[in-house]
Enzyme design. Structure first.
Site, mmCIF file in Angstrom:
data_model
loop_
_atom_site.group_PDB
_atom_site.id
_atom_site.type_symbol
_atom_site.label_atom_id
_atom_site.label_comp_id
_atom_site.label_asym_id
_atom_site.label_seq_id
_atom_site.Cartn_x
_atom_site.Cartn_y
_atom_site.Cartn_z
ATOM 1 N N HIS A 96 0.837 -1.196 0.000
ATOM 2 C CA HIS A 96 0.000 0.000 0.000
ATOM 3 C C HIS A 96 0.871 1.245 0.000
ATOM 4 C CE1 HIS A 96 0.997 -0.701 4.165
ATOM 5 N NE2 HIS A 96 0.609 0.511 4.473
ATOM 6 N N LYS A 134 9.919 -9.047 4.413
ATOM 7 C CA LYS A 134 10.923 -9.690 5.274
ATOM 8 C C LYS A 134 11.618 -10.775 4.486
ATOM 9 C CE LYS A 134 12.484 -9.594 9.531
ATOM 10 N NZ LYS A 134 12.626 -8.438 10.417
HETATM 11 P P1 NAD Z 1 21.216 -10.464 17.280
HETATM 12 O O1 NAD Z 1 21.524 -11.654 16.455
HETATM 13 O O2 NAD Z 1 22.145 -9.309 17.283
HETATM 14 O O3 NAD Z 1 20.982 -10.867 18.824
HETATM 15 C C1 NAD Z 1 20.147 -11.887 19.263
HETATM 16 C C2 NAD Z 1 20.697 -12.354 20.607
HETATM 17 O O4 NAD Z 1 19.799 -13.275 21.188
HETATM 18 C C3 NAD Z 1 22.051 -13.064 20.481
HETATM 19 O O5 NAD Z 1 22.931 -12.564 21.459
HETATM 20 C C4 NAD Z 1 21.701 -14.521 20.715
HETATM 21 O O6 NAD Z 1 22.768 -15.260 21.277
HETATM 22 C C5 NAD Z 1 20.532 -14.401 21.671
HETATM 23 N N1 NAD Z 1 19.647 -15.558 21.654
HETATM 24 C C6 NAD Z 1 19.229 -16.284 20.604
HETATM 25 N N2 NAD Z 1 18.420 -17.269 20.998
HETATM 26 C C7 NAD Z 1 18.326 -17.170 22.339
HETATM 27 C C8 NAD Z 1 17.630 -17.888 23.337
HETATM 28 N N3 NAD Z 1 16.863 -18.933 23.029
HETATM 29 N N4 NAD Z 1 17.756 -17.497 24.628
HETATM 30 C C9 NAD Z 1 18.521 -16.439 24.945
HETATM 31 N N5 NAD Z 1 19.204 -15.714 24.056
HETATM 32 C C10 NAD Z 1 19.104 -16.073 22.764
HETATM 33 O O7 NAD Z 1 19.747 -10.018 16.803
HETATM 34 P P2 NAD Z 1 19.062 -8.612 17.032
HETATM 35 O O8 NAD Z 1 19.269 -7.810 15.814
HETATM 36 O O9 NAD Z 1 19.416 -8.074 18.360
HETATM 37 O O10 NAD Z 1 17.515 -9.053 17.014
HETATM 38 C C11 NAD Z 1 16.876 -9.544 18.176
HETATM 39 C C12 NAD Z 1 15.363 -9.511 17.955
HETATM 40 O O11 NAD Z 1 14.969 -8.166 17.666
HETATM 41 C C13 NAD Z 1 14.851 -10.358 16.789
HETATM 42 O O12 NAD Z 1 13.566 -10.831 17.105
HETATM 43 C C14 NAD Z 1 14.757 -9.352 15.658
HETATM 44 O O13 NAD Z 1 13.836 -9.747 14.658
HETATM 45 C C15 NAD Z 1 14.269 -8.138 16.430
HETATM 46 N N6 NAD Z 1 14.522 -6.868 15.763
HETATM 47 C C16 NAD Z 1 15.778 -6.488 15.409
HETATM 48 C C17 NAD Z 1 15.975 -5.263 14.792
HETATM 49 C C18 NAD Z 1 17.350 -4.753 14.445
HETATM 50 O O14 NAD Z 1 17.457 -3.596 14.007
HETATM 51 N N7 NAD Z 1 18.409 -5.514 14.637
HETATM 52 C C19 NAD Z 1 14.875 -4.438 14.507
HETATM 53 C C20 NAD Z 1 13.604 -4.851 14.902
HETATM 54 C C21 NAD Z 1 13.434 -6.066 15.527
#
Ligand code: NAD
Length: 475
Positions: free
Chosen positions: A70, A111
């Site tokens: 959209h 995504k």
């Molecule tokens: P990242 O890979 O930098 O960090 C994720 C962290 O979570 C890692 O340190 C990992 O070891 C830990 N982890 C993974 N599985 C785990 C578990 N079962 N228990 C405990 N810790 C665990 O990723 P990120 O960019 O920080 O993203 C984290 C979340 O935020 C995701 O859901 C992502 O979709 C969301 N997100 C990220 C962004 C961004 O800009 N990076 C934006 C919006 C949403």
């Protein structure tokens, strides 16, 4: 369609998103055809390709889902994860549509994911894989500054975005806006200051907004501001690290627990987030960190007593099997989809406040929007007006001194004469965005009897905007 028609079975990620969205569609009395159109992904591209690594061909599978168009371009990260799957990508694409709408970022939702464990490959191999994956997406129009703009997500960072951008420039050398084909790039390659910290920063601003409203704080059974509030964070990656660092260093919150893949750290007096982060960077684990208690079972640590629980790792962490034991007063969803719809029902029934993911973690896409604007306008924010602001500031100090006959104190004078640079503008733009979006969500939450929680309110705000766009376009 009615509010609670879905049975209490374990749902997939996209089913969870749909259940939550349906509630808003019912409240808004959306035409069923329009409701269905918003619910479904418009297009999904699945790609299989092979890359020769260490003399052997290795096969990979990836996806890019386009949820809504959209507004264009559609926007959404690309994650590298060995548990990635199509359902997850579709759910995340839908969340992107709602996220952009709720913070007024004029993008559609998309995504992508590559099914890969990035830790199994060295940098050269990852570059080869990323370049090949991007080529496949570019060929089909799933990476382009005007149609579909990826960014970093779980397992990807500025490095992968730079490779993707370079691939696009190579394949489309006559696109003057080529650098806007992805966001989250390094600053030297068309990125924007403040993007790396943006999602965590947005989480901080979003939680601050909640605490600015005493009535809302009371609904969680708490009082006062963020100072001294005890926080447990799950995931010390990009989002979790920045959010917990800023909340503890700037707002006086106490990080009592950090949960990672390999266990949890506990210190009721407050963990030093930066020290834990450095320890993990050097050793690849939080184990043996000297200044805290280590607990092997990280998952059940989420059930520990605290004021705010920030799941910032992966989806589906709070569900029908553990939601009844969560002791936090507020669950602040920094990750995408950390609470399932069944888990959400239980938390709501127990009066636990959930600050929903697609509002709280919208800082990343908001600053990505700023980066994209910078790329397609080909000018850095603040470049035109910074000097002028400084000259105006000097005039103001002169006038103040002439009128009062006193010297303006050094610190105040420095503040008055300082023009805003890119980082200042990004941070203030993000703070304003999180503020306005929270107010809009809150108004719906407090004024509409059918809206029981912030998540439903956020879906109502976002869905109304998307529906309005589709209606205007005559679709
Ligand atoms: P990242 O890979 O930098 O960090 C994720 C962290 O979570 C890692 O340190 C990992 O070891 C830990 N982890 C993974 N599985 C785990 C578990 N079962 N228990 C405990 N810790 C665990 O990723 P990120 O960019 O920080 O993203 C984290 C979340 O935020 C995701 O859901 C992502 O979709 C969301 N997100 C990220 C962004 C961004 O800009 N990076 C934006 C919006 C949403």
């Amino acid at each position: 369609m009615s509010v609670n028609t879905h049975p209490k079975t374990r749902r997939s990620f996209s089913e969870n998103v749909n259940v939550m969205y349906d509630r808003a569609a019912v409240i808004l009395k959306l035409d069923p055809g329009l409701a269905e159109m918003i619910r479904q992904c418009n297009a999904v591209y699945q790609v299989r390709f092979s890359v020769k690594l260490k003399g052997e061909l290795r096969a990979f599978i990836g996806w890019r889902a386009l949820h809504s168009e959209h507004r264009l371009p559609a926007k959404g990260g690309i994650r590298y994860s060995e548990i990635a799957n199509l359902d997850e990508v579709e759910a995340l694409a839908a969340l992107m549509s709602f996220k952009c709408a709720v913070v007024d970022v004029p993008f559609g939702g998309s995504k992508g994911a590559l099914c890969i464990n990035p830790h199994e490959y060295d940098e050269d191999e990852l570059e080869k894989i990323t370049r090949r994956f991007s080529r496949e997406l570019i060929k089909k129009g799933f990476i382009s500054p005007s149609v579909n703009v990826p960014g970093p997500d779980l397992g990807t960072s500025a490095r992968e975005m730079e490779w993707m951008c370079d691939m696009y420039r190579t394949l489309c050398p006559d696109d003057i806006n080529a650098v806007g084909c992805v966001t989250g790039k390094p600053e030297s390659q068309g990125g924007i200051r403040g993007r790396v910290e943006a999602t965590g920063r947005g989480v901080q601003y979003g939680i601050r907004e909640y605490f600015r409203n005493p009535k809302d704080v009371k609904k969680a059974g708490l009082s006062g501001g963020l100072e001294g509030k005890r926080i447990i964070v799950q995931g010390l990656g990009n989002v979790g690290y920045h959010a917990s660092k800023f909340l503890s260093e700037e707002d006086g919150a106490i990080i009592t627990g950090i949960v990672e893949r390999d266990g949890a750290l506990l210190d009721e007096n407050g963990l030093d987030v930066e020290k834990v982060h450095q320890w993990r960077l050097e050793r690849g684990t939080i184990k043996d960190y000297p200044d805290a208690r280590f607990i092997e079972d990280g998952t059940s640590f989420l059930e520990n007593e605290c004021d705010i629980l920030i799941p910032a790792a992966i989806e589906g962490q709070i569900h029908e099997r553990n939601a009844a034991r969560i002791q936090a007063k507020i669950v602040a969803e920094a990750a995408n989809g950390p609470v399932t719809s069944n888990g959400d029902d239980i938390l709501r029934e127990r009066g636990i406040i959930v600050i929903p993911d697609f509002y709280l973690n919208a800082g990343g896409v908001t600053v990505s929007y700023f980066e994209w604007i910078k790329n397609i306008t080909h000018i850095r924010f603040g470049r035109l007006e910074r000097r002028l602001d400084e000259i105006r500031g000097h005039h103001l100090v002169d006038v103040l001194e002439q009128m009062t006959g006193q010297k303006v104190p050094g610190e105040l004078s420095a503040k008055l004469v300082q023009g805003a640079d890119e980082l200042d503008l990004v941070r203030s733009g993000l703070e304003d965005t999180m503020h306005l979006a929270y107010q809009a969500i809150r108004d719906v939450w407090l004024e509409n009897e059918q809206v029981e929680d912030l998540r439903t309110a956020a879906y109502v705000v976002a869905t109304r905007k998307i529906a309005c766009s589709y209606n205007r376009a005559g679709l």
